[in-house]
Design a protein around this motif. Structure first.
Motif, PDB file in Angstrom:
ATOM      1  N   SER A  36       0.557  -1.250  -0.357  1.00 48.56           N
ATOM      2  CA  SER A  36      -0.381  -0.122  -0.571  1.00 48.56           C
ATOM      3  C   SER A  36       0.797   1.112   0.214  1.00 48.56           C
ATOM      4  O   SER A  36       1.598   1.798   0.613  1.00 48.56           O
ATOM      5  CB  SER A  36      -0.990  -0.007   1.620  1.00 48.56           C
ATOM      6  OG  SER A  36      -1.321   1.305   1.509  1.00 48.56           O
ATOM      7  N   GLY A  37       0.840   2.240  -1.107  1.00 46.99           N
ATOM      8  CA  GLY A  37       1.549   3.579  -0.735  1.00 46.99           C
ATOM      9  C   GLY A  37       3.055   3.291  -1.697  1.00 46.99           C
ATOM     10  O   GLY A  37       3.327   4.027  -1.857  1.00 46.99           O
ATOM     11  N   ARG A 141      -2.413  11.657   4.078  1.00 48.93           N
ATOM     12  CA  ARG A 141      -2.793  10.784   4.409  1.00 48.93           C
ATOM     13  C   ARG A 141      -3.861  10.199   4.588  1.00 48.93           C
ATOM     14  O   ARG A 141      -4.571   8.699   4.762  1.00 48.93           O
ATOM     15  CB  ARG A 141      -2.316  10.648   6.372  1.00 48.93           C
ATOM     16  CG  ARG A 141      -1.057  11.591   6.630  1.00 48.93           C
ATOM     17  CD  ARG A 141      -0.640  11.803   8.559  1.00 48.93           C
ATOM     18  NE  ARG A 141       0.945  11.921   8.951  1.00 48.93           N
ATOM     19  CZ  ARG A 141       0.523  12.312   9.609  1.00 48.93           C
ATOM     20  NH1 ARG A 141      -0.001  12.979  10.599  1.00 48.93           N
ATOM     21  NH2 ARG A 141       2.422  12.272   9.905  1.00 48.93           N
ATOM     22  N   HIS A 144      -4.998   9.145  -1.451  1.00 42.45           N
ATOM     23  CA  HIS A 144      -4.332   8.325  -2.054  1.00 42.45           C
ATOM     24  C   HIS A 144      -4.188   8.909  -3.838  1.00 42.45           C
ATOM     25  O   HIS A 144      -5.204   8.688  -4.729  1.00 42.45           O
ATOM     26  CB  HIS A 144      -4.070   6.744  -3.160  1.00 42.45           C
ATOM     27  CG  HIS A 144      -3.071   5.932  -3.667  1.00 42.45           C
ATOM     28  ND1 HIS A 144      -1.406   5.794  -3.467  1.00 42.45           N
ATOM     29  CD2 HIS A 144      -3.263   5.261  -4.735  1.00 42.45           C
ATOM     30  CE1 HIS A 144      -1.775   5.033  -3.819  1.00 42.45           C
ATOM     31  NE2 HIS A 144      -2.033   5.225  -5.216  1.00 42.45           N
ATOM     32  N   LYS A 211      10.303  16.830   5.347  1.00 47.25           N
ATOM     33  CA  LYS A 211      11.507  15.696   6.132  1.00 47.25           C
ATOM     34  C   LYS A 211      11.831  16.556   7.446  1.00 47.25           C
ATOM     35  O   LYS A 211      11.883  16.101   9.039  1.00 47.25           O
ATOM     36  CB  LYS A 211      12.488  15.129   5.181  1.00 47.25           C
ATOM     37  CG  LYS A 211      13.233  13.910   6.417  1.00 47.25           C
ATOM     38  CD  LYS A 211      14.666  13.353   5.925  1.00 47.25           C
ATOM     39  CE  LYS A 211      15.536  13.183   6.421  1.00 47.25           C
ATOM     40  NZ  LYS A 211      16.594  12.181   5.725  1.00 47.25           N
ATOM     41  N   GLU A 304       6.612   7.028  -2.067  1.00 48.20           N
ATOM     42  CA  GLU A 304       6.273   5.501  -0.718  1.00 48.20           C
ATOM     43  C   GLU A 304       6.256   6.670   0.979  1.00 48.20           C
ATOM     44  O   GLU A 304       5.495   6.243   1.632  1.00 48.20           O
ATOM     45  CB  GLU A 304       6.851   4.516  -0.709  1.00 48.20           C
ATOM     46  CG  GLU A 304       8.235   4.430  -0.157  1.00 48.20           C
ATOM     47  CD  GLU A 304       8.880   4.744  -1.334  1.00 48.20           C
ATOM     48  OE1 GLU A 304      10.400   4.254  -1.183  1.00 48.20           O
ATOM     49  OE2 GLU A 304       9.010   5.714  -2.649  1.00 48.20           O
ATOM     50  N   ARG A 305       7.009   7.751   1.170  1.00 43.57           N
ATOM     51  CA  ARG A 305       7.495   7.887   2.253  1.00 43.57           C
ATOM     52  C   ARG A 305       6.989   9.869   3.169  1.00 43.57           C
ATOM     53  O   ARG A 305       6.910   9.803   4.733  1.00 43.57           O
ATOM     54  CB  ARG A 305       8.978   8.488   2.575  1.00 43.57           C
ATOM     55  CG  ARG A 305      10.233   7.417   2.618  1.00 43.57           C
ATOM     56  CD  ARG A 305      11.277   7.077   2.645  1.00 43.57           C
ATOM     57  NE  ARG A 305      11.934   8.698   2.397  1.00 43.57           N
ATOM     58  CZ  ARG A 305      12.768   8.202   1.113  1.00 43.57           C
ATOM     59  NH1 ARG A 305      12.818   7.188   0.795  1.00 43.57           N
ATOM     60  NH2 ARG A 305      13.226   9.102   0.576  1.00 43.57           N
ATOM     61  N   TYR A 306       6.288  10.276   2.287  1.00 47.92           N
ATOM     62  CA  TYR A 306       5.782  11.620   2.201  1.00 47.92           C
ATOM     63  C   TYR A 306       4.492  11.207   3.561  1.00 47.92           C
ATOM     64  O   TYR A 306       3.281   9.567   2.976  1.00 47.92           O
ATOM     65  CB  TYR A 306       4.576  11.881   0.957  1.00 47.92           C
ATOM     66  CG  TYR A 306       5.856  11.903  -0.051  1.00 47.92           C
ATOM     67  CD1 TYR A 306       7.536  13.373   0.948  1.00 47.92           C
ATOM     68  CD2 TYR A 306       6.051  12.028  -0.729  1.00 47.92           C
ATOM     69  CE1 TYR A 306       7.872  13.820  -0.299  1.00 47.92           C
ATOM     70  CE2 TYR A 306       7.023  12.913  -1.536  1.00 47.92           C
ATOM     71  CZ  TYR A 306       8.114  12.948  -1.391  1.00 47.92           C
ATOM     72  OH  TYR A 306       9.319  13.763  -2.349  1.00 47.92           O
ATOM     73  N   GLY A 307       3.866  11.834   3.926  1.00 46.52           N
ATOM     74  CA  GLY A 307       2.773  11.393   5.268  1.00 46.52           C
ATOM     75  C   GLY A 307       3.307   9.993   5.976  1.00 46.52           C
ATOM     76  O   GLY A 307       2.086  10.637   7.380  1.00 46.52           O
ATOM     77  N   ARG A 308       4.240   9.939   6.004  1.00 45.09           N
ATOM     78  CA  ARG A 308       4.377   8.559   7.102  1.00 45.09           C
ATOM     79  C   ARG A 308       4.951   8.839   8.202  1.00 45.09           C
ATOM     80  O   ARG A 308       5.786  10.238   8.298  1.00 45.09           O
ATOM     81  CB  ARG A 308       5.744   7.683   6.312  1.00 45.09           C
ATOM     82  CG  ARG A 308       4.864   6.655   5.322  1.00 45.09           C
ATOM     83  CD  ARG A 308       3.719   5.666   5.456  1.00 45.09           C
ATOM     84  NE  ARG A 308       3.251   5.342   4.010  1.00 45.09           N
ATOM     85  CZ  ARG A 308       3.742   4.374   3.710  1.00 45.09           C
ATOM     86  NH1 ARG A 308       4.343   3.522   4.177  1.00 45.09           N
ATOM     87  NH2 ARG A 308       2.927   3.865   3.222  1.00 45.09           N
ATOM     88  N   GLY A 309       5.459   8.507   9.281  1.00 44.65           N
ATOM     89  CA  GLY A 309       5.461   8.952  10.712  1.00 44.65           C
ATOM     90  C   GLY A 309       4.859   9.258  11.260  1.00 44.65           C
ATOM     91  O   GLY A 309       4.213  10.607  11.058  1.00 44.65           O
TER      92      GLY A 309
END
Length: 309
Positions: A36-37, A141, A144, A211, A304-309
């Motif tokens: 996903s993502g 978030r 998609h 980031k 794939e890292r945007y909006g993670r964490g």
């Protein structure tokens, strides 16, 4: 499958699953599942962006409308802000510091106004781009979509704002004796190249800002330094007269200076080609293509890292 037990009864056992012993990755591959993502291929990413072109345009228009919705003068601030900046710069650099050396009053004022409006276009694209992801985490978030839609939409918003403001810029230029002619057509390719350049920068700082949110606090200082070295308030040729030629050329090929000077050359009668660096169109094209493509690929690599964490 069945077998006889020690007491003569028949026990039935289930057949072994065809998936038994497969790892999670092998199972996903077998049944066509994807992460996903996950980041799509570059070609697929471009196709997805093209499919979201109506969203990019609508989002930029909505942001532009909402930007000054709380102000009484509304969207007039799109014009008033750069004009007030130009008036301040004229007072400080034109009257006090005499930065207009080598230019008449009728040339320097359009020179300054054009520089402020064109540099503000780049400046605003960068400042909106640096917050494109970090300032819209709820949207990132929840839905998609290709994340490049956001910085590209913000760059388009700034282009629309500039086009609205250019009406006043044209009036100022005409008011000081530079009337429309064939040279004004140069505005179109110059503006298109600057838009590509600005979009590439917006993509770069959007990834960096996602980031490191504190980048938004640092960027105004970086942009102010860039403005003072780009000839917004003074002619690089005239101000550095007598200096080594390589210093003059280095400042002239600065992309902000290139796009400003092309616009000035197009609009102002007293601003001739001698103020432009050699091969100016090749330089303008180089900055636009390299920064746009480089910025696009740089942004895509972290999709794939945007909006993670």
């Amino acid at each position: 499958m069945s077998e006889t037990t020690h007491d003569g009864t028949v026990a039935v056992t289930a057949a072994a699953s065809p998936d038994e012993g497969l790892t999670a990755g092998q199972l996903a591959a077998k049944y066509g599942l994807t992460v996903s993502g996950a980041r799509p291929s570059l070609v697929e990413y471009v196709r997805q962006l093209w499919g979201r072109r109506h969203f990019i345009l609508a989002f930029s228009q909505a942001k532009l409308t909402a930007q000054y919705s709380q102000a009484k003068l509304g969207q007039l601030w799109q014009v008033a802000t750069p004009l007030l900046n130009a008036a301040v710069y004229y007072f400080i650099f034109g009257l006090i510091l005499k930065a207009s050396r080598g230019m008449s009053h009728d040339v320097y004022i359009p020179f300054l106004v054009t520089g402020v409006f064109v540099f503000t276009f780049t400046q605003s694209s960068i400042m909106s781009g640096v917050r494109a992801i970090s300032g819209n985490l709820g949207l990132v978030r929840a839905l998609h979509f290709p994340r490049a839609s956001l910085p590209m939409s913000f760059a388009l918003q700034q282009l629309q704002q500039l086009l609205f403001s250019m009406i006043v810029m044209f009036l100022v230029v005409i008011g000081f004796g530079s009337y429309p002619g064939l040279s004004w057509l140069v505005v179109l390719p110059a503006l298109a190249l600057q838009f590509l350049f600005n979009t590439g920068l917006a993509l770069i700082v959007a990834r960096m800002g996602a980031k490191t949110p504190d980048l938004a606090q640092l960027m105004p200082f970086v942009l102010r330094t860039w403005m003072y070295t780009s000839g917004v308030m003074f002619s690089i040729n005239k101000m550095l007269e007598g200096r080594p030629e390589w210093i003059v050329r280095l400042l002239q090929v600065n992309p902000a200076a290139v796009y400003m000077d092309l616009m000035r050359f197009a609009l102002i009668d007293g601003y001739g080609s001698s103020n432009l660096p050699p091969h100016v169109w090749a330089i303008a094209l180089f900055w636009a293509v390299v920064v746009f493509i480089g910025g696009f690929v740089y942004f895509w690599k972290a999709e794939e890292r945007y909006g993670r964490g």
